[in-house]
Write an enzyme that holds these catalytic residues in place. Structure first.
Site, PDB file in Angstrom:
ATOM      1  CG  HIS A  77      -1.798   1.230   1.239  1.00  0.00           C
ATOM      2  ND1 HIS A  77      -2.997   1.265   0.580  1.00  0.00           N
ATOM      3  CD2 HIS A  77      -1.628   2.457   1.764  1.00  0.00           C
ATOM      4  CE1 HIS A  77      -3.542   2.455   0.718  1.00  0.00           C
ATOM      5  NE2 HIS A  77      -2.725   3.216   1.436  1.00  0.00           N
ATOM      6  NE  ARG A 119      -9.862  10.909   8.281  1.00  0.00           N
ATOM      7  CZ  ARG A 119      -9.042  10.040   7.676  1.00  0.00           C
ATOM      8  NH1 ARG A 119      -9.480   8.868   7.287  1.00  0.00           N
ATOM      9  NH2 ARG A 119      -7.798  10.357   7.468  1.00  0.00           N
ATOM     10  CG  ASP A 150     -11.876   3.859   5.786  1.00  0.00           C
ATOM     11  OD1 ASP A 150     -11.401   4.758   6.494  1.00  0.00           O
ATOM     12  OD2 ASP A 150     -11.579   3.715   4.589  1.00  0.00           O
ATOM     13  CB  SER A 210      -8.446   5.288   7.046  1.00  0.00           C
ATOM     14  OG  SER A 210      -8.806   5.255   5.700  1.00  0.00           O
ATOM     15  CE  LYS A 263      -9.169   2.072   3.283  1.00  0.00           C
ATOM     16  NZ  LYS A 263      -9.263   3.405   2.744  1.00  0.00           N
TER      17      LYS A 263
HETATM   18  N1  URA Z   1      -5.789   6.531   2.270  1.00  0.00           N
HETATM   19  C1  URA Z   1      -6.783   5.956   2.977  1.00  0.00           C
HETATM   20  O1  URA Z   1      -7.280   4.892   2.602  1.00  0.00           O
HETATM   21  N2  URA Z   1      -7.216   6.542   4.088  1.00  0.00           N
HETATM   22  C2  URA Z   1      -6.694   7.706   4.558  1.00  0.00           C
HETATM   23  O2  URA Z   1      -7.124   8.180   5.604  1.00  0.00           O
HETATM   24  C3  URA Z   1      -5.661   8.297   3.818  1.00  0.00           C
HETATM   25  C4  URA Z   1      -5.216   7.695   2.666  1.00  0.00           C
END
Ligand code: URA
Length: 439
Positions: A96, A182, A175, A197, A201
């Site tokens: 990621h 947000r 999320d 967040s 995932k």
């Molecule tokens: N990517 C995400 O999935 N969440 C965040 O809060 C910031 C970047």
């Protein structure tokens, strides 16, 4: 005697959102029960958007302890489904990136790692703002489709070894809702909220090992290296606590990665890397992340670079694209119009501002300003003079691409001043892409 007013929902909630907000506003620690409840109640619509916005701001200002972040992450995971890759023949590894400009690394990386019998389930997103999205890039390939069912994804992982596709809506729905909130309440930048967040995932997705590319510099979420380091540490701890082998590389995003920013342009550059060429910084980061993923998945001693040189990674790429309906041999879309940016003096490029280049690409049509907008496949910026390179007065520094030439003026405005030139003959230190490793 009092008579209860009939209500649509007679559930008695165990907490009051205002008490939870006050606890964090005053610098207190949220209890496990408060966290479980507030995340669940927000997902159910019982905690109102404005209450969650206030809580997110309190978290941004007051922070959270490690145990609170871990509980918050678990509560977000519990809001949706979990995937399970344990039936696959091969171990899984995922990557990621916290997002950057010209960050096309997933494209060559996923097939490269799959060469060595490690399955790569890469659930990716679309770009928002100045950072590009992997799915938008791949959709530049004629026929390629981002949406797969869970069964299609599993089959492709087993047969091809790599899949890059859209995350289904079932993963961490809390999320999804919170991220959108947000985004419009100035609370994206809270480290506990970013970490939970991303990791909710990734943990829900079920990968056994995870390599995080945490970016720092002008084009990154975390401009300051100390913030990026704290984010990396927090995410590695969350992954490790959840039983996922997790490691983070802290990498440079002061300048764009490679020489292209924009969807089809970045696919073209990724294919160059898969063919054994491509810009040195893209190759360096691809190889560094591949080594980390392979080590985490139990394959530490393989020759990663050889698989780029001898065409094995390219073979997996072609199969991966075909499996999702794409034609890897089809010509990529090209923008209808181009404009050049020229140097007004000579020098050596000391720095190239990733944010300015990213915003220019976005304004040319490579990105979107609202979710759901379409993007131009051919739009973007081609960089002809990068960091460390010598420039003569009048040289072309970059070529802007778009289908809609009325966008040139605002893109030129954005990119103005992106190149910082040192006097001719200045010796510059080589750019360090990988700054640190956090395990
Ligand atoms: N990517 C995400 O999935 N969440 C965040 O809060 C910031 C970047």
């Amino acid at each position: 005697m009092t008579t209860a007013t009939p209500s649509a929902d007679r559930t008695v909630e165990p907490f009051d959102a205002v008490d939870v907000i006050r606890t964090k506003r005053d610098g207190g620690r949220l209890s496990d029960e408060q966290i479980d409840w507030v995340v669940d109640a927000y997902t159910r619509g019982v905690v109102a958007e404005e209450q969650m916005a206030a809580l997110a701001m309190a978290i941004l200002l007051r922070g959270m302890e490690r145990a609170e972040i871990s509980r918050w992450t678990n509560a977000m995971i519990a809001s949706g489904e979990r995937m399970d890759f344990s039936a696959l023949r091969h171990p899984t590894a995922d990557k990621h990136s916290t997002g950057g400009v010209g960050d096309k690394i997933t494209l060559p990386l996923a097939p490269l790692v799959a060469v060595f019998d490690v399955a790569v389930p890469q659930l990716s997103g679309r770009g928002l703002g100045h950072t590009g999205g992997t799915l938008d890039k791949l959709e530049a390939i004629p026929g390629w489709r981002a949406s797969l069912t869970n069964d299609e994804m599993m089959r492709q992982l087993d047969e091809v070894g790599a899949v890059i596709c859209a995350a289904g809506s079932g993963l961490a729905p809390a999320d999804k809702k919170l991220y959108a909130l947000r985004d419009v309440t100035g609370t994206v930048e809270a480290i506990p909220l970013i970490a939970s967040s991303i990791m909710s995932k990734k943990i829900a997705e079920g990968t056994a090992s995870l390599v995080l590319d945490v970016k720092t510099g002008a084009g990154a979420f975390m401009r300051e290296e100390s913030d990026a380091r704290e984010l990396a540490r927090t995410m590695v701890d969350l992954g490790t606590d959840a039983g996922v082998r997790t490691v983070a590389l802290l990498t440079d995003m002061s300048a764009p990665l490679g020489r292209t920013v924009g969807n089809a342009l970045e696919v073209r550059e990724s294919v160059e890397v898969l063919a054994g060429g491509g810009p040195a910084d893209v190759v360096e980061l691809t190889v560094a992340l591949a080594r980390e993923m392979l080590t985490a998945a139990g394959r530490p001693d393989v020759d990663v670079e050889a698989a780029l040189r001898d065409g094995r990674a390219m073979d997996v790429w072609r199969r991966m694209i075909r499996a999702q309906g794409g034609d890897p041999e089809a010509p990529l879309p090209q923008a209808a119009h181009t404009a050049e940016i020229r140097a007004d003096r000579a020098g050596v490029v000391r720095s190239l501002d990733a944010l300015k280049v990213g915003v220019a690409g976005w304004r040319l049509g490579a990105g979107r300003s609202r979710p759901g907008e379409s993007v131009q496949a051919g739009a973007g910026v081609e960089i002809l003079r990068h960091v460390g390179e010598t420039v003569a007065a009048g040289d072309v520094l970059a070529v802007l691409h778009t289908d809609t030439p009325e966008r040139f003026a605002r893109a030129q405005e954005a990119i103005d001043g992106a190149w910082d030139l040192a006097p001719e003959g200045t010796e510059l230190l080589p750019r360090r892409i990988v700054r640190d490793r956090i395990a």
